[in-house]
Design a protein around this motif. Structure first.
Motif, PDB file in Angstrom:
ATOM      1  N   GLY A 215       1.086  -1.311   0.210  1.00 44.87           N
ATOM      2  CA  GLY A 215      -0.062   0.071  -0.281  1.00 44.87           C
ATOM      3  C   GLY A 215       0.613   0.845   0.421  1.00 44.87           C
ATOM      4  O   GLY A 215       0.189   2.130   0.890  1.00 44.87           O
ATOM      5  N   GLY A 216       2.097   1.135  -0.795  1.00 45.44           N
ATOM      6  CA  GLY A 216       2.723   2.240  -0.658  1.00 45.44           C
ATOM      7  C   GLY A 216       3.984   1.617   0.196  1.00 45.44           C
ATOM      8  O   GLY A 216       4.310   1.518   1.003  1.00 45.44           O
ATOM      9  N   ALA A 217       4.889   2.781  -0.838  1.00 46.04           N
ATOM     10  CA  ALA A 217       6.647   2.130  -0.644  1.00 46.04           C
ATOM     11  C   ALA A 217       8.388   3.357  -0.135  1.00 46.04           C
ATOM     12  O   ALA A 217       8.425   3.074  -0.016  1.00 46.04           O
ATOM     13  N   SER A 218       7.415   4.131  -0.265  1.00 47.53           N
ATOM     14  CA  SER A 218       7.485   5.547   0.186  1.00 47.53           C
ATOM     15  C   SER A 218       8.608   5.618   0.858  1.00 47.53           C
ATOM     16  O   SER A 218       9.429   5.286   1.563  1.00 47.53           O
ATOM     17  N   GLU A 219       7.458   5.254   2.316  1.00 50.64           N
ATOM     18  CA  GLU A 219       8.485   5.143   3.951  1.00 50.64           C
ATOM     19  C   GLU A 219       9.479   4.106   3.468  1.00 50.64           C
ATOM     20  O   GLU A 219      10.325   3.791   4.541  1.00 50.64           O
ATOM     21  N   PHE A 220       9.120   2.538   3.073  1.00 47.68           N
ATOM     22  CA  PHE A 220       9.973   1.250   3.018  1.00 47.68           C
ATOM     23  C   PHE A 220      11.123   1.671   2.613  1.00 47.68           C
ATOM     24  O   PHE A 220      12.736   1.171   3.473  1.00 47.68           O
ATOM     25  N   LEU A 221      11.071   1.784   1.166  1.00 51.63           N
ATOM     26  CA  LEU A 221      12.374   3.338   0.691  1.00 51.63           C
ATOM     27  C   LEU A 221      13.131   3.525   0.907  1.00 51.63           C
ATOM     28  O   LEU A 221      14.618   3.357   1.258  1.00 51.63           O
ATOM     29  N   ALA A 222      11.869   4.538   1.728  1.00 48.38           N
ATOM     30  CA  ALA A 222      13.306   5.696   2.436  1.00 48.38           C
ATOM     31  C   ALA A 222      14.046   5.338   4.410  1.00 48.38           C
ATOM     32  O   ALA A 222      15.402   5.125   4.141  1.00 48.38           O
ATOM     33  N   THR A 223      13.893   4.256   4.671  1.00 44.67           N
ATOM     34  CA  THR A 223      13.840   3.934   5.558  1.00 44.67           C
ATOM     35  C   THR A 223      15.320   2.878   5.053  1.00 44.67           C
ATOM     36  O   THR A 223      16.542   2.876   6.111  1.00 44.67           O
ATOM     37  N   ILE A 224      15.243   2.103   3.968  1.00 44.63           N
ATOM     38  CA  ILE A 224      16.165   1.061   3.647  1.00 44.63           C
ATOM     39  C   ILE A 224      17.465   2.248   3.434  1.00 44.63           C
ATOM     40  O   ILE A 224      19.018   1.770   3.741  1.00 44.63           O
ATOM     41  N   GLU A 225      17.211   3.417   2.419  1.00 46.93           N
ATOM     42  CA  GLU A 225      17.949   4.122   1.868  1.00 46.93           C
ATOM     43  C   GLU A 225      18.669   5.451   3.343  1.00 46.93           C
ATOM     44  O   GLU A 225      19.971   4.915   3.226  1.00 46.93           O
ATOM     45  N   GLN A 226      18.201   5.389   4.082  1.00 46.24           N
ATOM     46  CA  GLN A 226      18.823   6.358   5.541  1.00 46.24           C
ATOM     47  C   GLN A 226      19.705   5.121   6.356  1.00 46.24           C
ATOM     48  O   GLN A 226      20.773   5.051   6.952  1.00 46.24           O
ATOM     49  N   ARG A 227      19.073   3.952   6.305  1.00 44.39           N
ATOM     50  CA  ARG A 227      19.510   3.247   7.007  1.00 44.39           C
ATOM     51  C   ARG A 227      21.164   2.725   6.727  1.00 44.39           C
ATOM     52  O   ARG A 227      22.378   2.382   6.905  1.00 44.39           O
ATOM     53  N   GLU A 228      21.316   2.139   5.024  1.00 46.60           N
ATOM     54  CA  GLU A 228      22.002   1.493   4.366  1.00 46.60           C
ATOM     55  C   GLU A 228      23.549   2.539   3.973  1.00 46.60           C
ATOM     56  O   GLU A 228      24.610   2.715   4.740  1.00 46.60           O
ATOM     57  N   LYS A 229      23.217   4.062   3.833  1.00 47.88           N
ATOM     58  CA  LYS A 229      23.519   5.393   3.654  1.00 47.88           C
ATOM     59  C   LYS A 229      24.567   5.797   5.089  1.00 47.88           C
ATOM     60  O   LYS A 229      26.037   6.051   5.152  1.00 47.88           O
ATOM     61  N   ARG A 230      23.698   5.190   6.177  1.00 48.33           N
ATOM     62  CA  ARG A 230      24.116   6.177   7.571  1.00 48.33           C
ATOM     63  C   ARG A 230      25.187   4.410   8.184  1.00 48.33           C
ATOM     64  O   ARG A 230      26.410   5.201   8.470  1.00 48.33           O
ATOM     65  N   ILE A 231      24.938   3.118   7.223  1.00 47.93           N
ATOM     66  CA  ILE A 231      26.361   2.287   8.002  1.00 47.93           C
ATOM     67  C   ILE A 231      27.124   2.501   6.821  1.00 47.93           C
ATOM     68  O   ILE A 231      28.587   2.196   7.181  1.00 47.93           O
ATOM     69  N   LEU A 232      27.120   3.098   6.351  1.00 50.84           N
ATOM     70  CA  LEU A 232      27.979   3.345   5.070  1.00 50.84           C
ATOM     71  C   LEU A 232      28.824   4.106   5.598  1.00 50.84           C
ATOM     72  O   LEU A 232      30.087   3.686   5.050  1.00 50.84           O
ATOM     73  N   GLU A 233      28.287   5.251   6.043  1.00 46.03           N
ATOM     74  CA  GLU A 233      29.775   6.774   5.925  1.00 46.03           C
ATOM     75  C   GLU A 233      30.114   6.018   7.315  1.00 46.03           C
ATOM     76  O   GLU A 233      30.932   6.649   8.056  1.00 46.03           O
ATOM     77  N   ARG A 234      29.561   5.116   8.653  1.00 40.97           N
ATOM     78  CA  ARG A 234      30.282   4.800   9.972  1.00 40.97           C
ATOM     79  C   ARG A 234      31.239   3.667   9.530  1.00 40.97           C
ATOM     80  O   ARG A 234      32.527   3.319   9.919  1.00 40.97           O
ATOM     81  N   LEU A 235      31.023   3.164   8.441  1.00 36.91           N
ATOM     82  CA  LEU A 235      31.908   1.899   7.704  1.00 36.91           C
ATOM     83  C   LEU A 235      32.926   2.449   7.458  1.00 36.91           C
ATOM     84  O   LEU A 235      34.410   2.211   8.251  1.00 36.91           O
TER      85      LEU A 235
END
Length: 250
Positions: A215-235
């Motif tokens: 029923g709409g993927a905006s929040e789902f996709l934004a969550t993945i993008e935000q977490r993965e980019k934060r992990i990338l920066e931390r790595l």
């Protein structure tokens, strides 16, 4: 079509993009043995990464709304399974797939294959880097993974990998709003079985079904993008616990 997905589709459209990415995967499959990563280490790496993703998105996986889409992302877009059979099936079926499905349905498929190809290249590079880590062959640790990840120095490719996750999800989210595409997928089911590309058909249907239920993927996709980019920066910053996204972690 969302602007980022349109940019990633390329000037020649998703059908040609799909052909290009399948050629890219073929090059990886046919690489000389000296250029390939150790199969045992590669399997261990993919298993480790799949387990890490499962921990990072345990909350989404447990959600009634996002659970099916999370399972699709973790198993069909970036999992530890061998996708060779699916890719070969797609190569055989491509002329028929291009005739049967509209560009709107071909686009997320093309991006999914591009994500698979890029991830395979990144895994190969990371394996070679891990070989420099003492004891990595007997067991990958978070510290060894992080050190090998930084040594690869491929931030741009890693960011593109994250962008591709969104570029798969956005057009797929748009497709599920078009009942015609769902009907076309059902019509393709029998030709898929007869033609020997049932695994590819199952992949397309799983993705369609998972996103239809959301029923709409905006929040789902934004969550993945935000977490993965934060992990990338931390790595890349050398954080002591790069995969720990709790608020108290620096």
């Amino acid at each position: 079509m969302p602007a980022e997905a349109q940019r990633l589709a390329g000037a020649d459209g998703p059908a040609q993009g799909l052909r290009v990415q399948l050629d890219r995967l073929r090059v990886l499959r046919e690489a000389p043995p000296a250029e390939r990563a150790s199969s045992a280490l590669l399997a261990a790496l993919r298993r480790w990464q799949a387990q890490r993703l499962a921990r990072t998105y345990a909350d989404l996986a447990a959600s009634e709304r996002y659970g099916p889409a999370t399972a699709f992302f973790l198993s069909d877009l970036y999992g530890e399974r061998d996708f060779t059979k699916r890719d070969l099936s797609l190569e055989r079926a491509l002329p028929l797939i291009v005739k049967l499905l509209p560009d709107a349905a071909l686009l997320p498929l093309a991006r999914a294959i591009e994500l698979h190809a890029l991830s395979a290249e990144l895994d190969r590079a990371l394996c070679k880097s891990l070989e420099e880590e003492p004891g990595a062959r007997s067991g990958i640790t978070e510290a060894a993974y992080a050190a090998a990840y930084r040594r690869c120095a491929n931030r741009a490719q890693r960011l593109r990998q994250i962008d591709l996750l969104r570029a798969v999800g956005e057009p797929l989210d748009a497709v599920v709003a078009k009942p015609l595409v769902g009907r076309l997928l059902k019509l393709a089911r029998r030709p898929a079985r007869v033609g020997g590309f049932a695994e590819l058909q199952d992949f397309l249907e799983r993705g369609y079904a998972a996103f239809s239920r959301m029923g709409g993927a905006s929040e789902f996709l934004a969550t993945i993008e935000q977490r993965e980019k934060r992990i990338l920066e931390r790595l890349f910053a050398g954080a002591a616990r790069p995969f720990d996204l709790s608020p108290e972690q620096p």
